[in-house]
Design an enzyme around this catalytic site. Structure first.
Site, PDB file in Angstrom:
ATOM      1  N   LYS A 101     -46.158 -41.891 -32.419  1.00  0.00           N
ATOM      2  CA  LYS A 101     -45.257 -41.882 -31.257  1.00  0.00           C
ATOM      3  C   LYS A 101     -44.143 -42.930 -31.368  1.00  0.00           C
ATOM      4  CE  LYS A 101     -47.654 -38.760 -28.884  1.00  0.00           C
ATOM      5  NZ  LYS A 101     -47.127 -37.449 -28.489  1.00  0.00           N
ATOM      6  N   GLU A 123     -43.433 -40.269 -19.725  1.00  0.00           N
ATOM      7  CA  GLU A 123     -44.722 -39.763 -19.261  1.00  0.00           C
ATOM      8  C   GLU A 123     -45.729 -40.031 -20.373  1.00  0.00           C
ATOM      9  OE1 GLU A 123     -42.569 -37.985 -20.955  1.00  0.00           O
ATOM     10  OE2 GLU A 123     -43.981 -37.445 -22.528  1.00  0.00           O
ATOM     11  N   SER A 394     -52.467 -38.521 -37.224  1.00  0.00           N
ATOM     12  CA  SER A 394     -51.388 -38.902 -36.308  1.00  0.00           C
ATOM     13  C   SER A 394     -51.629 -40.240 -35.622  1.00  0.00           C
ATOM     14  CB  SER A 394     -51.211 -37.809 -35.259  1.00  0.00           C
ATOM     15  OG  SER A 394     -52.447 -37.537 -34.617  1.00  0.00           O
TER      16      SER A 394
END
Ligand SMILES: Cc1ncc(COP(=O)(O)O)c(C=O)c1O
Length: 411
Positions: A101, A123, A394
Protein backbone atom coordinates in the site's frame (compact mmCIF):
# COMPACT_ATOMS: atom_id res chain seq x y z
CA UNK A 1 -7.95 -1.84 -30.80
CA UNK A 2 -10.39 -3.77 -33.01
CA UNK A 3 -14.15 -3.13 -33.10
CA UNK A 4 -14.66 -5.52 -30.20
CA UNK A 5 -14.57 -4.19 -26.65
CA UNK A 6 -12.16 -6.98 -25.81
CA UNK A 7 -8.56 -7.11 -27.08
CA UNK A 8 -7.40 -10.09 -29.11
CA UNK A 9 -4.37 -11.94 -27.74
CA UNK A 10 -2.08 -10.36 -30.37
CA UNK A 11 -3.09 -6.75 -29.74
CA UNK A 12 -0.95 -4.59 -27.50
CA UNK A 13 -2.60 -4.04 -24.15
CA UNK A 14 -3.81 -0.44 -24.12
CA UNK A 15 -6.47 0.29 -21.54
CA UNK A 16 -8.22 2.41 -20.38
CA UNK A 17 -9.59 4.83 -22.98
CA UNK A 18 -9.66 8.60 -22.45
CA UNK A 19 -12.87 8.35 -20.40
CA UNK A 20 -11.39 5.74 -18.11
CA UNK A 21 -13.18 2.74 -19.57
CA UNK A 22 -11.55 -0.68 -19.60
CA UNK A 23 -13.83 -2.17 -22.27
CA UNK A 24 -17.28 -1.57 -20.76
CA UNK A 25 -15.94 -1.27 -17.18
CA UNK A 26 -14.77 1.71 -15.15
CA UNK A 27 -15.89 5.22 -16.09
CA UNK A 28 -17.10 8.01 -13.83
CA UNK A 29 -20.54 7.37 -12.29
CA UNK A 30 -20.57 10.19 -9.74
CA UNK A 31 -22.72 13.19 -8.75
CA UNK A 32 -21.97 16.27 -10.86
CA UNK A 33 -20.42 18.03 -7.86
CA UNK A 34 -17.51 15.54 -7.87
CA UNK A 35 -16.73 15.82 -11.60
CA UNK A 36 -14.57 18.98 -11.38
CA UNK A 37 -12.49 17.41 -8.56
CA UNK A 38 -11.87 14.28 -10.65
CA UNK A 39 -10.97 16.42 -13.67
CA UNK A 40 -8.55 18.44 -11.55
CA UNK A 41 -7.01 15.19 -10.33
CA UNK A 42 -6.68 13.75 -13.85
CA UNK A 43 -5.01 16.95 -15.01
CA UNK A 44 -2.55 16.97 -12.08
CA UNK A 45 -1.72 13.30 -12.69
CA UNK A 46 -1.07 13.88 -16.40
CA UNK A 47 1.18 16.82 -15.58
CA UNK A 48 3.08 14.84 -12.96
CA UNK A 49 3.70 12.04 -15.48
CA UNK A 50 5.34 14.54 -17.80
CA UNK A 51 7.58 15.96 -15.06
CA UNK A 52 10.89 14.13 -14.49
CA UNK A 53 11.21 15.84 -11.08
CA UNK A 54 8.06 14.01 -9.89
CA UNK A 55 9.50 10.64 -10.92
CA UNK A 56 12.83 11.45 -9.31
CA UNK A 57 11.23 12.47 -5.99
CA UNK A 58 9.01 9.37 -5.91
CA UNK A 59 11.91 7.11 -6.97
CA UNK A 60 14.12 8.43 -4.17
CA UNK A 61 11.39 7.88 -1.56
CA UNK A 62 10.68 4.36 -2.85
CA UNK A 63 14.37 3.50 -2.55
CA UNK A 64 15.36 5.21 0.69
CA UNK A 65 12.09 5.34 2.65
CA UNK A 66 10.25 2.19 1.51
CA UNK A 67 13.34 0.06 0.89
CA UNK A 68 12.70 -0.79 -2.75
CA UNK A 69 13.37 -2.81 -4.76
CA UNK A 70 11.61 -5.42 -2.63
CA UNK A 71 13.50 -8.72 -2.93
CA UNK A 72 12.51 -11.54 -5.26
CA UNK A 73 13.09 -14.63 -3.14
CA UNK A 74 13.29 -18.26 -4.31
CA UNK A 75 11.33 -20.28 -1.76
CA UNK A 76 12.73 -23.78 -2.24
CA UNK A 77 11.29 -25.42 0.86
CA UNK A 78 7.84 -24.08 0.00
CA UNK A 79 8.22 -25.27 -3.61
CA UNK A 80 9.07 -28.76 -2.42
CA UNK A 81 6.17 -28.82 0.03
CA UNK A 82 3.61 -27.90 -2.64
CA UNK A 83 5.17 -30.01 -5.39
CA UNK A 84 6.38 -27.27 -7.74
CA UNK A 85 9.79 -26.86 -9.39
CA UNK A 86 10.29 -23.23 -8.39
CA UNK A 87 8.35 -20.71 -6.31
CA UNK A 88 9.38 -17.06 -6.48
CA UNK A 89 8.05 -14.71 -3.79
CA UNK A 90 7.89 -10.98 -4.48
CA UNK A 91 8.43 -9.61 -1.00
CA UNK A 92 6.14 -6.58 -0.69
CA UNK A 93 5.83 -7.62 2.97
CA UNK A 94 9.32 -6.19 3.48
CA UNK A 95 8.29 -2.67 2.50
CA UNK A 96 8.17 0.01 5.18
CA UNK A 97 4.76 -0.31 6.90
CA UNK A 98 4.54 -3.95 5.83
CA UNK A 99 2.60 -4.00 2.56
CA UNK A 100 2.37 -2.80 -1.04
CA UNK A 101 0.00 0.00 0.00
CA UNK A 102 2.87 2.43 0.71
CA UNK A 103 3.85 2.53 -3.01
CA UNK A 104 0.49 4.09 -3.79
CA UNK A 105 0.19 6.44 -0.81
CA UNK A 106 3.58 8.00 -1.53
CA UNK A 107 2.56 8.62 -5.15
CA UNK A 108 -0.86 10.03 -4.28
CA UNK A 109 0.39 12.21 -1.40
CA UNK A 110 3.06 13.68 -3.70
CA UNK A 111 0.21 14.47 -6.12
CA UNK A 112 -1.75 16.06 -3.24
CA UNK A 113 1.21 18.33 -2.48
CA UNK A 114 1.58 19.28 -6.15
CA UNK A 115 -2.09 20.24 -6.14
CA UNK A 116 -1.61 22.46 -3.07
CA UNK A 117 -3.85 20.37 -0.79
CA UNK A 118 -2.94 20.52 2.88
CA UNK A 119 -5.12 17.64 4.04
CA UNK A 120 -5.57 14.02 2.96
CA UNK A 121 -8.29 11.52 3.77
CA UNK A 122 -8.44 7.78 3.10
CA UNK A 123 -10.59 4.74 3.76
CA UNK A 124 -9.19 1.52 5.14
CA UNK A 125 -10.33 -2.07 5.69
CA UNK A 126 -7.45 -4.15 7.03
CA UNK A 127 -5.84 -0.92 8.19
CA UNK A 128 -2.78 -1.31 5.94
CA UNK A 129 -3.84 1.49 3.61
CA UNK A 130 -4.77 3.65 6.60
CA UNK A 131 -1.38 3.11 8.20
CA UNK A 132 0.39 3.73 4.89
CA UNK A 133 -1.56 6.97 4.35
CA UNK A 134 -1.00 8.16 7.93
CA UNK A 135 2.70 7.36 7.56
CA UNK A 136 3.03 9.27 4.30
CA UNK A 137 1.02 12.21 5.66
CA UNK A 138 3.36 12.41 8.67
CA UNK A 139 6.36 12.29 6.34
CA UNK A 140 5.01 15.09 4.16
CA UNK A 141 3.44 17.25 6.89
CA UNK A 142 -0.14 16.76 5.68
CA UNK A 143 -3.18 16.67 7.96
CA UNK A 144 -4.80 13.23 7.81
CA UNK A 145 -8.18 11.60 8.57
CA UNK A 146 -8.84 7.87 8.03
CA UNK A 147 -12.38 6.50 7.61
CA UNK A 148 -12.76 2.99 8.97
CA UNK A 149 -15.74 0.72 9.62
CA UNK A 150 -16.43 -0.03 13.29
CA UNK A 151 -16.14 -3.80 12.67
CA UNK A 152 -12.72 -3.31 11.07
CA UNK A 153 -11.69 -1.03 13.94
CA UNK A 154 -12.43 -3.98 16.21
CA UNK A 155 -10.62 -6.52 13.99
CA UNK A 156 -7.56 -4.37 13.36
CA UNK A 157 -6.98 -2.65 16.71
CA UNK A 158 -3.20 -2.57 16.32
CA UNK A 159 -3.36 -0.68 13.03
CA UNK A 160 -5.87 1.78 14.52
CA UNK A 161 -3.42 2.49 17.32
CA UNK A 162 -0.58 2.97 14.83
CA UNK A 163 -2.61 5.47 12.78
CA UNK A 164 -3.30 7.52 15.90
CA UNK A 165 0.37 7.41 16.92
CA UNK A 166 1.25 8.69 13.45
CA UNK A 167 -0.98 11.71 14.05
CA UNK A 168 -4.03 10.71 12.00
CA UNK A 169 -7.63 11.05 13.11
CA UNK A 170 -9.48 7.71 12.78
CA UNK A 171 -13.13 8.37 11.89
CA UNK A 172 -15.37 5.41 12.86
CA UNK A 173 -18.04 4.47 10.29
CA UNK A 174 -20.94 2.58 11.90
CA UNK A 175 -23.17 2.49 8.78
CA UNK A 176 -24.04 -0.79 7.09
CA UNK A 177 -21.79 -3.64 8.19
CA UNK A 178 -19.07 -1.34 9.48
CA UNK A 179 -16.55 -2.63 6.95
CA UNK A 180 -14.57 -1.38 3.96
CA UNK A 181 -17.46 -0.62 1.58
CA UNK A 182 -19.10 1.61 4.20
CA UNK A 183 -15.79 3.36 4.88
CA UNK A 184 -15.38 4.11 1.13
CA UNK A 185 -18.91 5.55 0.96
CA UNK A 186 -18.27 7.77 3.99
CA UNK A 187 -14.89 8.95 2.68
CA UNK A 188 -16.33 9.79 -0.77
CA UNK A 189 -19.19 11.72 0.88
CA UNK A 190 -16.76 13.67 3.04
CA UNK A 191 -14.48 14.41 0.08
CA UNK A 192 -17.31 16.08 -1.81
CA UNK A 193 -17.77 18.50 1.10
CA UNK A 194 -14.08 19.35 1.58
CA UNK A 195 -12.68 19.09 -1.93
CA UNK A 196 -11.00 22.54 -1.91
CA UNK A 197 -8.38 21.63 0.68
CA UNK A 198 -8.62 17.83 0.79
CA UNK A 199 -7.12 15.08 -1.39
CA UNK A 200 -8.75 11.62 -1.27
CA UNK A 201 -6.00 8.96 -1.21
CA UNK A 202 -7.88 5.96 -2.62
CA UNK A 203 -6.42 2.66 -1.46
CA UNK A 204 -7.08 0.23 -4.29
CA UNK A 205 -7.50 0.05 -8.05
CA UNK A 206 -11.18 1.01 -7.69
CA UNK A 207 -13.26 4.20 -7.74
CA UNK A 208 -14.15 6.57 -10.55
CA UNK A 209 -11.66 7.47 -13.30
CA UNK A 210 -8.79 8.40 -12.98
CA UNK A 211 -8.23 6.48 -9.71
CA UNK A 212 -7.84 2.94 -11.14
CA UNK A 213 -5.21 4.22 -13.59
CA UNK A 214 -3.41 6.26 -10.91
CA UNK A 215 -3.24 3.29 -8.54
CA UNK A 216 -2.01 1.00 -11.34
CA UNK A 217 0.68 3.53 -12.20
CA UNK A 218 1.99 3.64 -8.64
CA UNK A 219 1.79 -0.14 -8.14
CA UNK A 220 3.25 -1.29 -11.47
CA UNK A 221 6.71 -0.98 -9.90
CA UNK A 222 6.03 -4.46 -8.40
CA UNK A 223 5.78 -6.22 -11.76
CA UNK A 224 8.50 -4.11 -13.38
CA UNK A 225 10.94 -5.03 -10.63
CA UNK A 226 9.91 -8.72 -10.74
CA UNK A 227 10.56 -8.90 -14.49
CA UNK A 228 14.00 -7.34 -14.23
CA UNK A 229 14.90 -9.39 -11.12
CA UNK A 230 13.99 -12.62 -12.96
CA UNK A 231 16.28 -11.51 -15.79
CA UNK A 232 19.13 -10.58 -13.40
CA UNK A 233 18.89 -13.99 -11.75
CA UNK A 234 18.97 -15.70 -15.15
CA UNK A 235 15.61 -17.31 -14.38
CA UNK A 236 13.18 -18.35 -17.08
CA UNK A 237 9.78 -16.70 -17.43
CA UNK A 238 7.53 -18.27 -14.75
CA UNK A 239 4.64 -20.43 -15.90
CA UNK A 240 2.23 -18.54 -13.67
CA UNK A 241 2.02 -15.30 -11.69
CA UNK A 242 -0.42 -15.19 -8.76
CA UNK A 243 -1.72 -12.34 -6.60
CA UNK A 244 -4.68 -11.91 -4.27
CA UNK A 245 -7.52 -9.61 -5.32
CA UNK A 246 -9.44 -7.41 -2.93
CA UNK A 247 -9.95 -4.20 -4.87
CA UNK A 248 -7.13 -5.39 -7.07
CA UNK A 249 -4.15 -3.05 -6.55
CA UNK A 250 -1.37 -5.50 -5.70
CA UNK A 251 -2.63 -7.81 -8.44
CA UNK A 252 -2.70 -5.16 -11.16
CA UNK A 253 0.67 -3.93 -9.88
CA UNK A 254 2.32 -7.25 -10.62
CA UNK A 255 0.18 -8.23 -13.68
CA UNK A 256 0.30 -5.01 -15.68
CA UNK A 257 3.97 -5.13 -16.76
CA UNK A 258 3.45 -8.76 -17.83
CA UNK A 259 0.44 -7.67 -19.91
CA UNK A 260 2.11 -4.58 -21.36
CA UNK A 261 5.70 -5.73 -21.87
CA UNK A 262 5.64 -9.51 -22.40
CA UNK A 263 4.44 -10.82 -25.80
CA UNK A 264 1.27 -12.91 -25.56
CA UNK A 265 3.02 -16.17 -26.55
CA UNK A 266 5.60 -15.80 -23.73
CA UNK A 267 3.22 -14.46 -21.11
CA UNK A 268 2.71 -16.57 -17.98
CA UNK A 269 -0.71 -17.62 -16.84
CA UNK A 270 -1.92 -14.69 -14.71
CA UNK A 271 -4.13 -15.69 -11.79
CA UNK A 272 -6.04 -13.56 -9.32
CA UNK A 273 -7.14 -15.19 -6.06
CA UNK A 274 -10.24 -13.71 -4.50
CA UNK A 275 -11.94 -14.62 -1.22
CA UNK A 276 -14.29 -17.61 -1.18
CA UNK A 277 -14.72 -17.05 2.58
CA UNK A 278 -16.80 -19.86 4.06
CA UNK A 279 -17.48 -21.24 0.56
CA UNK A 280 -18.93 -20.04 -2.75
CA UNK A 281 -22.10 -22.02 -2.07
CA UNK A 282 -22.71 -19.86 1.03
CA UNK A 283 -23.48 -16.13 1.18
CA UNK A 284 -20.27 -15.57 3.13
CA UNK A 285 -17.63 -14.72 0.55
CA UNK A 286 -16.04 -11.81 -1.29
CA UNK A 287 -15.77 -13.35 -4.75
CA UNK A 288 -17.05 -10.48 -6.91
CA UNK A 289 -15.49 -11.80 -10.14
CA UNK A 290 -16.50 -15.43 -9.65
CA UNK A 291 -20.03 -14.88 -8.30
CA UNK A 292 -20.93 -11.25 -9.01
CA UNK A 293 -22.44 -9.48 -12.02
CA UNK A 294 -21.70 -6.04 -13.45
CA UNK A 295 -23.13 -3.02 -11.68
CA UNK A 296 -22.18 0.40 -10.33
CA UNK A 297 -20.68 1.01 -6.89
CA UNK A 298 -18.57 3.91 -5.60
CA UNK A 299 -18.56 5.67 -8.95
CA UNK A 300 -17.47 2.90 -11.33
CA UNK A 301 -18.95 0.00 -13.30
CA UNK A 302 -17.54 -3.43 -12.52
CA UNK A 303 -18.35 -6.94 -11.33
CA UNK A 304 -20.18 -6.57 -8.05
CA UNK A 305 -21.82 -8.82 -5.47
CA UNK A 306 -25.47 -7.78 -5.55
CA UNK A 307 -28.88 -9.05 -4.54
CA UNK A 308 -31.81 -9.62 -6.96
CA UNK A 309 -32.80 -5.94 -6.68
CA UNK A 310 -29.29 -4.87 -7.72
CA UNK A 311 -28.21 -3.61 -4.28
CA UNK A 312 -24.60 -4.31 -3.27
CA UNK A 313 -24.42 -7.39 -1.09
CA UNK A 314 -22.29 -7.64 2.01
CA UNK A 315 -18.97 -9.35 1.33
CA UNK A 316 -17.23 -11.60 3.81
CA UNK A 317 -13.67 -12.84 4.22
CA UNK A 318 -11.50 -13.78 7.16
CA UNK A 319 -9.16 -11.09 5.83
CA UNK A 320 -10.39 -7.53 6.23
CA UNK A 321 -8.56 -6.54 3.03
CA UNK A 322 -10.54 -8.89 0.77
CA UNK A 323 -14.13 -8.34 1.89
CA UNK A 324 -15.07 -5.62 -0.61
CA UNK A 325 -18.22 -6.42 -2.68
CA UNK A 326 -16.74 -4.96 -5.89
CA UNK A 327 -13.43 -5.19 -7.70
CA UNK A 328 -11.30 -2.80 -9.75
CA UNK A 329 -12.76 -2.34 -13.26
CA UNK A 330 -9.58 -3.41 -15.05
CA UNK A 331 -9.90 -6.86 -13.46
CA UNK A 332 -13.45 -7.20 -14.78
CA UNK A 333 -12.14 -6.40 -18.24
CA UNK A 334 -9.18 -8.78 -17.91
CA UNK A 335 -11.54 -11.54 -16.81
CA UNK A 336 -13.93 -11.08 -19.73
CA UNK A 337 -10.98 -10.81 -22.15
CA UNK A 338 -9.56 -14.07 -20.80
CA UNK A 339 -6.22 -12.37 -20.12
CA UNK A 340 -6.31 -13.17 -16.40
CA UNK A 341 -7.98 -16.11 -14.68
CA UNK A 342 -9.68 -15.53 -11.34
CA UNK A 343 -10.23 -18.26 -8.78
CA UNK A 344 -11.65 -18.15 -5.28
CA UNK A 345 -9.89 -19.42 -2.16
CA UNK A 346 -11.65 -20.24 1.12
CA UNK A 347 -10.69 -18.99 4.58
CA UNK A 348 -9.57 -22.53 5.42
CA UNK A 349 -7.31 -22.85 2.36
CA UNK A 350 -5.80 -19.43 3.11
CA UNK A 351 -5.11 -20.38 6.73
CA UNK A 352 -3.43 -23.63 5.60
CA UNK A 353 -1.24 -21.69 3.16
CA UNK A 354 -0.45 -19.14 5.88
CA UNK A 355 0.76 -21.93 8.20
CA UNK A 356 2.70 -23.63 5.40
CA UNK A 357 4.68 -20.50 4.48
CA UNK A 358 5.46 -19.82 8.15
CA UNK A 359 6.68 -23.38 8.72
CA UNK A 360 8.62 -23.90 5.49
CA UNK A 361 10.22 -20.49 4.98
CA UNK A 362 9.97 -18.56 8.25
CA UNK A 363 7.80 -15.91 6.60
CA UNK A 364 4.49 -14.90 8.20
CA UNK A 365 2.31 -13.43 5.42
CA UNK A 366 -0.81 -11.28 5.61
CA UNK A 367 -3.94 -13.46 5.34
CA UNK A 368 -4.71 -11.57 2.12
CA UNK A 369 -1.41 -12.77 0.64
CA UNK A 370 -2.09 -16.28 1.96
CA UNK A 371 -5.02 -16.41 -0.50
CA UNK A 372 -2.51 -16.12 -3.35
CA UNK A 373 -0.21 -18.71 -1.74
CA UNK A 374 -3.16 -21.12 -1.49
CA UNK A 375 -3.18 -21.34 -5.31
CA UNK A 376 0.19 -23.15 -5.28
CA UNK A 377 -1.07 -26.72 -4.64
CA UNK A 378 -3.77 -26.20 -7.32
CA UNK A 379 -1.12 -24.99 -9.77
CA UNK A 380 1.17 -27.91 -8.96
CA UNK A 381 -1.67 -30.26 -9.89
CA UNK A 382 -2.38 -28.31 -13.10
CA UNK A 383 1.12 -27.43 -14.32
CA UNK A 384 3.18 -30.34 -12.98
CA UNK A 385 6.24 -30.70 -10.76
CA UNK A 386 8.66 -28.71 -12.94
CA UNK A 387 6.56 -25.57 -13.14
CA UNK A 388 7.76 -22.20 -11.88
CA UNK A 389 5.29 -19.85 -10.16
CA UNK A 390 5.72 -16.25 -9.00
CA UNK A 391 3.56 -15.16 -6.05
CA UNK A 392 3.08 -11.59 -4.86
CA UNK A 393 3.37 -11.57 -1.07
CA UNK A 394 1.45 -8.33 -0.73
CA UNK A 395 1.98 -7.88 3.01
CA UNK A 396 3.19 -9.29 6.29
CA UNK A 397 1.00 -10.97 8.87
CA UNK A 398 1.67 -9.00 12.04
CA UNK A 399 -1.76 -7.34 11.83
CA UNK A 400 -3.44 -10.76 11.61
CA UNK A 401 -2.01 -12.40 14.72
CA UNK A 402 -5.25 -12.20 16.72
CA UNK A 403 -7.26 -13.61 13.83
CA UNK A 404 -5.02 -16.61 13.20
CA UNK A 405 -4.76 -17.26 16.94
CA UNK A 406 -8.58 -17.25 17.17
CA UNK A 407 -8.64 -19.66 14.21
CA UNK A 408 -6.46 -22.05 16.19
CA UNK A 409 -3.20 -21.77 14.22
CA UNK A 410 -0.04 -22.43 16.20
CA UNK A 411 -1.96 -23.99 19.08
C1 LIG B 1 -1.57 -7.03 2.69
C2 LIG B 1 -2.74 -6.77 1.80
N1 LIG B 1 -2.84 -7.45 0.64
C3 LIG B 1 -3.88 -7.26 -0.20
C4 LIG B 1 -4.89 -6.37 0.10
C5 LIG B 1 -6.03 -6.23 -0.86
O1 LIG B 1 -6.00 -5.04 -1.57
P1 LIG B 1 -5.65 -4.98 -3.11
O2 LIG B 1 -6.51 -5.99 -3.79
O3 LIG B 1 -5.97 -3.58 -3.49
O4 LIG B 1 -4.20 -5.30 -3.27
C6 LIG B 1 -4.85 -5.63 1.29
C7 LIG B 1 -5.90 -4.67 1.62
O5 LIG B 1 -5.98 -4.10 2.66
C8 LIG B 1 -3.73 -5.84 2.16
O6 LIG B 1 -3.62 -5.18 3.33
Amino acid sequence: MSGSLLPSAEEAYASPDAQGFFGPYGGTFVPETVVPALEELAHAFDEALGDPAFDAELGALLADYVGRPSPLYRADRLAEAVGLGTVWLKREDLNHTGAHKINNTLGQCLLAKRMGKRRVIAETGAGQHGVATATTAALMGLECAIFMGTEDIRRQALNVYKMRLLGAEVVPVADGTGTLADAVTAALRHWVERVEDTFYVLGSAVGPHPYPTIVRHFQKVIGEEALSQLREKGARMPDAVVACVGGGSNAIGIFYPFLRDVPADERPLLIGAEAAGLGLETDKHGAALTKGRPGVLHGFYSYLLQDEAGNPKEAYSISAGLDYPGVGPEHSYLKDAGLVRYEAVTDREALDAFALLARTEGIIPAIESAHALAMLPRLAAELGPDASVLVNVSGRGDKDMDIVREAGLGA
